[in-house]
Design a protein around this motif. Sequence first.
Motif, mmCIF file in Angstrom:
data_model
loop_
_atom_site.group_PDB
_atom_site.id
_atom_site.type_symbol
_atom_site.label_atom_id
_atom_site.label_comp_id
_atom_site.label_asym_id
_atom_site.label_seq_id
_atom_site.Cartn_x
_atom_site.Cartn_y
_atom_site.Cartn_z
ATOM 1 N N LEU A 179 75.481 61.646 46.354
ATOM 2 C CA LEU A 179 75.752 60.544 45.442
ATOM 3 C C LEU A 179 74.617 59.524 45.446
ATOM 4 O O LEU A 179 74.259 58.976 44.399
ATOM 5 C CB LEU A 179 77.075 59.875 45.821
ATOM 6 C CG LEU A 179 78.337 60.724 45.630
ATOM 7 C CD1 LEU A 179 79.563 59.962 46.103
ATOM 8 C CD2 LEU A 179 78.496 61.147 44.183
ATOM 9 N N GLU A 199 77.991 64.692 50.978
ATOM 10 C CA GLU A 199 78.458 64.148 49.698
ATOM 11 C C GLU A 199 77.907 62.743 49.483
ATOM 12 O O GLU A 199 77.495 62.404 48.363
ATOM 13 C CB GLU A 199 79.984 64.122 49.681
ATOM 14 C CG GLU A 199 80.603 63.566 48.404
ATOM 15 C CD GLU A 199 80.297 64.404 47.182
ATOM 16 O OE1 GLU A 199 80.508 63.900 46.063
ATOM 17 O OE2 GLU A 199 79.846 65.563 47.328
ATOM 18 N N THR A 203 80.777 57.223 38.648
ATOM 19 C CA THR A 203 82.003 57.120 39.436
ATOM 20 C C THR A 203 82.297 58.458 40.096
ATOM 21 O O THR A 203 82.556 59.453 39.408
ATOM 22 C CB THR A 203 83.196 56.721 38.543
ATOM 23 O OG1 THR A 203 82.878 55.535 37.819
ATOM 24 C CG2 THR A 203 84.437 56.490 39.376
ATOM 25 N N ASN A 204 82.233 58.464 41.432
ATOM 26 C CA ASN A 204 82.509 59.688 42.189
ATOM 27 C C ASN A 204 81.685 60.873 41.697
ATOM 28 O O ASN A 204 82.180 62.006 41.596
ATOM 29 C CB ASN A 204 84.000 60.031 42.117
ATOM 30 C CG ASN A 204 84.875 58.982 42.771
ATOM 31 O OD1 ASN A 204 84.476 58.346 43.740
ATOM 32 N ND2 ASN A 204 86.070 58.781 42.245
#
Length: 215
Positions: free
Chosen positions: A62, A58, A81-82
């Motif tokens: 990102l 992850e 964001t995330n």
Amino acid sequence: MTEDFDAGLESAVPVWAVFGDLMAGLLGAFVLILVCALGIQLELATQLESEVKQRQAETQRLQTLEKALATPLAAGRVTLTNGRIGINGSVLFALNSAELQPEGRQLLKSLTAPLTAYLQSRNEILMVSGFTDDRQVRDGNRRFADNWELSAQRALTVTRVMIEEGIPSALIFAAAFGSEQAVASNADAEGRSKNRRVEMAPTPRPSASPAKPRE
């Protein structure tokens, strides 16, 4: 006297036999507990390793997405964001409108190429989500029945423009959330402005399920 000794010996034998059985039982229980403990420890270690790998994947995802959007992020035209790419609604649309503004089209055009490359490299698809504030659509605006319809039309507008700019239609879809999932308070103008937004989120491509035979 010999008979008494023999009788005493005979009575002592079962005691040692019982003690031996007891010790064997305790040893068996200890081994069983040890095996169970080792099994649990191995399962926890495997689970921890899996979680670490997922977090690493992850984080890498990102970082790859952030690198792909480096230019618009540096210009402050979008937020990340995330893993969700956010665009303020005022950049794309006028209030209570789903007609894309020229500035908004240019922004979407700049996002299309890097997002297409990112999605194709990771076999993911892009969800375009429309959001509104909690104010009702003005009575004079007959195009939209409510905020659900307004958010849906805005998401569709963005989706269609990005397809026109070159993103394959199989890599993108639209979703509407209306005034749900607010990111700020709707009690003031600044908060409502933040809630009127469009978000894009790369998501895993759904696996194809086998077709059911017709009866």
